[in-house]
Design an enzyme around this catalytic site. Sequence first.
Site, PDB file in Angstrom:
ATOM      1  N   LYS A  72      13.851  47.676  21.444  1.00 11.48           N
ATOM      2  CA  LYS A  72      13.525  48.847  20.620  1.00 11.48           C
ATOM      3  C   LYS A  72      12.353  49.654  21.201  1.00 11.48           C
ATOM      4  O   LYS A  72      11.652  49.177  22.106  1.00 11.48           O
ATOM      5  CB  LYS A  72      13.209  48.369  19.192  1.00 11.48           C
ATOM      6  CG  LYS A  72      14.425  47.770  18.462  1.00 11.48           C
ATOM      7  CD  LYS A  72      14.098  47.501  16.998  1.00 11.48           C
ATOM      8  CE  LYS A  72      15.280  46.943  16.232  1.00 11.48           C
ATOM      9  NZ  LYS A  72      14.979  46.749  14.794  1.00 11.48           N
ATOM     10  N   TYR A  76      23.322  52.366  12.443  1.00 12.26           N
ATOM     11  CA  TYR A  76      22.800  51.602  11.305  1.00 12.26           C
ATOM     12  C   TYR A  76      23.470  52.009   9.983  1.00 12.26           C
ATOM     13  O   TYR A  76      22.867  51.848   8.920  1.00 12.26           O
ATOM     14  CB  TYR A  76      21.286  51.770  11.203  1.00 12.26           C
ATOM     15  CG  TYR A  76      20.520  50.899  12.176  1.00 12.26           C
ATOM     16  CD1 TYR A  76      20.524  49.507  12.050  1.00 12.26           C
ATOM     17  CD2 TYR A  76      19.764  51.439  13.210  1.00 12.26           C
ATOM     18  CE1 TYR A  76      19.817  48.701  12.924  1.00 12.26           C
ATOM     19  CE2 TYR A  76      19.051  50.631  14.097  1.00 12.26           C
ATOM     20  CZ  TYR A  76      19.081  49.262  13.944  1.00 12.26           C
ATOM     21  OH  TYR A  76      18.380  48.452  14.792  1.00 12.26           O
ATOM     22  N   ASN A 127       9.986  45.980  15.351  1.00 13.74           N
ATOM     23  CA  ASN A 127      10.180  44.540  15.564  1.00 13.74           C
ATOM     24  C   ASN A 127      10.875  44.196  16.884  1.00 13.74           C
ATOM     25  O   ASN A 127      11.580  43.195  16.995  1.00 13.74           O
ATOM     26  CB  ASN A 127      10.847  43.886  14.347  1.00 13.74           C
ATOM     27  CG  ASN A 127      12.239  44.412  14.086  1.00 13.74           C
ATOM     28  OD1 ASN A 127      12.718  45.279  14.817  1.00 13.74           O
ATOM     29  ND2 ASN A 127      12.898  43.885  13.076  1.00 13.74           N
ATOM     30  N   HIS A 181      16.829  44.345  18.577  1.00 15.43           N
ATOM     31  CA  HIS A 181      17.983  44.249  17.675  1.00 15.43           C
ATOM     32  C   HIS A 181      18.937  43.242  18.295  1.00 15.43           C
ATOM     33  O   HIS A 181      19.023  43.143  19.521  1.00 15.43           O
ATOM     34  CB  HIS A 181      18.694  45.608  17.573  1.00 15.43           C
ATOM     35  CG  HIS A 181      20.078  45.498  16.989  1.00 15.43           C
ATOM     36  ND1 HIS A 181      20.296  45.465  15.637  1.00 15.43           N
ATOM     37  CD2 HIS A 181      21.301  45.330  17.583  1.00 15.43           C
ATOM     38  CE1 HIS A 181      21.600  45.304  15.407  1.00 15.43           C
ATOM     39  NE2 HIS A 181      22.223  45.230  16.573  1.00 15.43           N
ATOM     40  N   GLU A 186      29.463  46.970  18.101  1.00 16.49           N
ATOM     41  CA  GLU A 186      28.207  47.518  18.638  1.00 16.49           C
ATOM     42  C   GLU A 186      28.285  47.716  20.154  1.00 16.49           C
ATOM     43  O   GLU A 186      27.743  48.686  20.693  1.00 16.49           O
ATOM     44  CB  GLU A 186      27.046  46.593  18.267  1.00 16.49           C
ATOM     45  CG  GLU A 186      26.786  46.592  16.758  1.00 16.49           C
ATOM     46  CD  GLU A 186      25.643  45.683  16.349  1.00 16.49           C
ATOM     47  OE1 GLU A 186      25.077  44.971  17.200  1.00 16.49           O
ATOM     48  OE2 GLU A 186      25.307  45.696  15.145  1.00 16.49           O
TER      49      GLU A 186
HETATM   50  P1  GDP Z   1      17.849  42.275  11.926  1.00 14.63           P
HETATM   51  O1  GDP Z   1      19.320  41.938  12.060  1.00 14.63           O
HETATM   52  O2  GDP Z   1      16.942  41.082  11.981  1.00 14.63           O
HETATM   53  O3  GDP Z   1      17.421  43.361  12.870  1.00 14.63           O
HETATM   54  O4  GDP Z   1      17.667  42.851  10.444  1.00 14.63           O
HETATM   55  P2  GDP Z   1      18.590  43.787   9.519  1.00 14.63           P
HETATM   56  O5  GDP Z   1      19.940  44.013  10.120  1.00 14.63           O
HETATM   57  O6  GDP Z   1      18.515  43.228   8.151  1.00 14.63           O
HETATM   58  O7  GDP Z   1      17.805  45.168   9.494  1.00 14.63           O
HETATM   59  C1  GDP Z   1      17.906  46.086  10.561  1.00 14.63           C
HETATM   60  C2  GDP Z   1      16.539  46.606  10.884  1.00 14.63           C
HETATM   61  O8  GDP Z   1      16.058  47.354   9.763  1.00 14.63           O
HETATM   62  C3  GDP Z   1      15.468  45.516  11.096  1.00 14.63           C
HETATM   63  O9  GDP Z   1      15.438  45.031  12.413  1.00 14.63           O
HETATM   64  C4  GDP Z   1      14.197  46.253  10.731  1.00 14.63           C
HETATM   65  O10 GDP Z   1      13.727  47.018  11.833  1.00 14.63           O
HETATM   66  C5  GDP Z   1      14.650  47.176   9.622  1.00 14.63           C
HETATM   67  N1  GDP Z   1      14.381  46.554   8.315  1.00 14.63           N
HETATM   68  C6  GDP Z   1      15.051  45.552   7.706  1.00 14.63           C
HETATM   69  N2  GDP Z   1      14.517  45.242   6.507  1.00 14.63           N
HETATM   70  C7  GDP Z   1      13.473  46.084   6.353  1.00 14.63           C
HETATM   71  C8  GDP Z   1      12.527  46.285   5.306  1.00 14.63           C
HETATM   72  O11 GDP Z   1      12.539  45.614   4.271  1.00 14.63           O
HETATM   73  N3  GDP Z   1      11.604  47.275   5.504  1.00 14.63           N
HETATM   74  C9  GDP Z   1      11.582  48.030   6.637  1.00 14.63           C
HETATM   75  N4  GDP Z   1      10.644  48.971   6.761  1.00 14.63           N
HETATM   76  N5  GDP Z   1      12.449  47.869   7.641  1.00 14.63           N
HETATM   77  C10 GDP Z   1      13.386  46.916   7.505  1.00 14.63           C
END
Ligand code: GDP
Length: 137
Positions: free
Chosen positions: A9, A49, A112, A115, A126
Site C-alpha cells: 500500500k 474495494y 496498514n 492488502h 483480484e
Molecule cells: P484486510 O483483509 O485485513 O485488509 O481487512 P478488510 O478486508 O476487513 O478491510 C480492508 C481494508 O480497509 C483494511 O486493510 C483497512 O485498511 C481498512 N479498514 C478495515 N477496517 C477498518 C476500520 O475499522 N477503520 C478504518 N479506518 N479502516 C479499516
Amino acid sequence: MEQTLSIIKPDAAAKNVIGKIIDRFESNNLRIAALKKLQLSKEDAQKFYDVHKNRPFFRDLVQFMTSGPVVVIVLEGENAVAKNRELMGATNPKEAKKGTIRADFAESIDANAVHGSDSLENAAIEISFFFGKRELI
Ligand code: GDP
C-alpha cells in the site's frame, strides 16, 4: 499451488520498504508470479474495494489507497492465500503478531502496509482486476 494477490500500500511504498516486504514473501516460499507499480485512480480503488462500499471507513480507504503509488503482486506457492494472510498479520497493526509485516511496517488500521486476498475465489477476481493473461507466468 495457489495464487493470491498482494498490494504493497502507499504508506509502505512511501517508506521505501517494498524490497523488505517482498523479502518476507520470498523467504517464506512464496514466489513472485507477476508484479507492477502503479497509481490507483479513485474509480479503481472504489471498484476494487466495492465489498466495503457501505462501511463507514470506505471514503478514508479510497482516499488512502489513491494517496500514492502501490505495488501489486501475484504471489504463488503452496497455500499461498493463507500463508500471505499469516505473514501480513491482523488488519489493525496494533493487534498484529510480532514479526508480521503489519506489526513491523504499518502505522494504523488505515495505513496498514499491505492488502492480501482473503480467499481463493477473491484471489482470482483480484488478480484479473490488475493483470492480463500475458502478464501471468
Ligand atoms: P484486510 O483483509 O485485513 O485488509 O481487512 P478488510 O478486508 O476487513 O478491510 C480492508 C481494508 O480497509 C483494511 O486493510 C483497512 O485498511 C481498512 N479498514 C478495515 N477496517 C477498518 C476500520 O475499522 N477503520 C478504518 N479506518 N479502516 C479499516
